[in-house]
Design an enzyme around this catalytic site. Structure first.
Site, PDB file in Angstrom:
ATOM      1  N   ARG A  64      10.601  34.875 -34.942  1.00 31.04           N
ATOM      2  CA  ARG A  64      11.544  35.448 -35.102  1.00 31.04           C
ATOM      3  C   ARG A  64      11.716  37.057 -35.291  1.00 31.04           C
ATOM      4  NH1 ARG A  64      15.557  30.553 -35.237  1.00 31.04           N
ATOM      5  NH2 ARG A  64      13.966  28.865 -35.670  1.00 31.04           N
TER       6      ARG A  64
ATOM      7  N   ASP B 102      21.107  28.170 -23.117  1.00 27.71           N
ATOM      8  CA  ASP B 102      20.196  27.989 -21.990  1.00 27.71           C
ATOM      9  C   ASP B 102      20.796  27.057 -21.118  1.00 27.71           C
ATOM     10  OD1 ASP B 102      17.983  26.633 -20.947  1.00 27.71           O
ATOM     11  OD2 ASP B 102      16.995  27.633 -22.869  1.00 27.71           O
TER      12      ASP B 102
HETATM   13  C1  PRP Z   1      18.959  27.256 -29.846  1.00 23.42           C
HETATM   14  C2  PRP Z   1      19.211  28.528 -29.141  1.00 23.42           C
HETATM   15  C3  PRP Z   1      20.954  28.009 -28.811  1.00 23.42           C
HETATM   16  C4  PRP Z   1      20.729  27.037 -28.522  1.00 23.42           C
HETATM   17  C5  PRP Z   1      21.066  27.223 -26.531  1.00 23.42           C
HETATM   18  O1  PRP Z   1      18.594  26.914 -31.085  1.00 23.42           O
HETATM   19  O2  PRP Z   1      19.492  29.760 -31.017  1.00 23.42           O
HETATM   20  O3  PRP Z   1      21.229  27.601 -30.210  1.00 23.42           O
HETATM   21  O4  PRP Z   1      19.138  26.371 -28.522  1.00 23.42           O
HETATM   22  O5  PRP Z   1      20.444  26.365 -26.005  1.00 23.42           O
HETATM   23  P1  PRP Z   1      21.275  24.983 -24.979  1.00 23.42           P
HETATM   24  O6  PRP Z   1      22.514  26.528 -24.341  1.00 23.42           O
HETATM   25  O7  PRP Z   1      20.783  24.666 -23.880  1.00 23.42           O
HETATM   26  O8  PRP Z   1      21.981  24.013 -25.637  1.00 23.42           O
HETATM   27  P2  PRP Z   1      17.853  25.385 -32.111  1.00 23.42           P
HETATM   28  O9  PRP Z   1      18.017  24.174 -31.243  1.00 23.42           O
HETATM   29  O10 PRP Z   1      16.060  26.059 -31.399  1.00 23.42           O
HETATM   30  O11 PRP Z   1      17.893  25.608 -33.546  1.00 23.42           O
HETATM   31  P3  PRP Z   1      17.317  27.586 -33.761  1.00 23.42           P
HETATM   32  O12 PRP Z   1      18.826  28.746 -33.316  1.00 23.42           O
HETATM   33  O13 PRP Z   1      17.199  26.983 -35.470  1.00 23.42           O
HETATM   34  O14 PRP Z   1      16.576  27.948 -33.322  1.00 23.42           O
END
Ligand code: PRP
Length: 198
Positions: free
Chosen positions: A181, A119
């Protein structure tokens, strides 16, 4: 954009959706399967020798990782990393620490870090620097989805499944409040359903 109910893809109403309505199916199961197969072939070709450690970032990568490693035709080790953000829980500070990382030495080994979605890219940027300290032979990233919204993509992602729309995506490992998920496809939640940011 046309709204497509999940039921139209599955042929029946999808009981996994808790009655929520999705905006559209962004990537259906067959599309995911075909691209994961291609990624597996790319990764197989990219690592002709050496020890390969495939590290899945939990939790989001678990479905993608399970499918991906079965498409990589060479010896490899599977492990996971768990990261947590520092600071204000409501606003991502961009600083992460490793809550779990492999105990075995990664020195001199190929590390392939597997992520479900990029992201802002902040998580990967931090993780890459933390894992680099373990002196691997190489450190590359494989992400199923890449939003490509960071002003400057600081971390190069060598293997990308798909460029992703800037929508709230769930399924195939991605969650909304820990739900969804287990969807076998990636769907975009309607704005009214995605009340909080990921
Ligand atoms: C989400 C996704 C990535 C991260 C991306 O994880 O799985 O690891 O956000 O975001 P960024 O590029 O802005 O850093 P989340 O924190 O939701 O945890 P999860 O993997 O347990 O769903």
């Amino acid at each position: 954009m046309m709204t497509v109910a999940a039921s139209s893809a599955a042929g029946v109403a999808d009981p996994r959706l808790l009655g929520r309505d999705v905006r559209r199916i962004a990537f259906d199961a067959e599309t995911l399967r075909a691209r994961v197969r291609e990624l597996g072939a790319e990764i197989t070709a990219a690592y002709p020798d050496g020890d390969l450690h495939v590290l899945g970032l939990l939790k989001g990568s678990f479905v993608f990782l399970a499918d991906l490693v079965r498409e990589i035709r060479r010896p490899l080790y599977v492990d996971f990393v768990v990261a947590a953000s520092y600071g204000d829980a409501m606003v991502s500070s961009g600083h992460v620490r490793l809550v779990y990382a492999p105990e075995a030495s990664l020195e001199g080994k190929h590390i392939l870090l597997v992520e479900d979605i990029v992201d802002s890219g902040r998580t990967l940027q931090e993780l890459k620097s933390l894992l680099s300290a373990r002196r691997p032979r190489s450190l590359e990233i494989c992400a199923l989805l890449h939003k490509r919204i960071a002003a400057q993509p600081a971390v190069p992602v060598r293997f990308v499944g798909f460029d992703a729309p800037n929508e709230f995506l769930v399924g195939y490992g991605l969650d909304h409040a820990e739900n969804f998920r287990h969807l076998p496809y990636v769907a975009s939640l309607k704005q009214s359903e995605a009340v909080t940011d990921r």
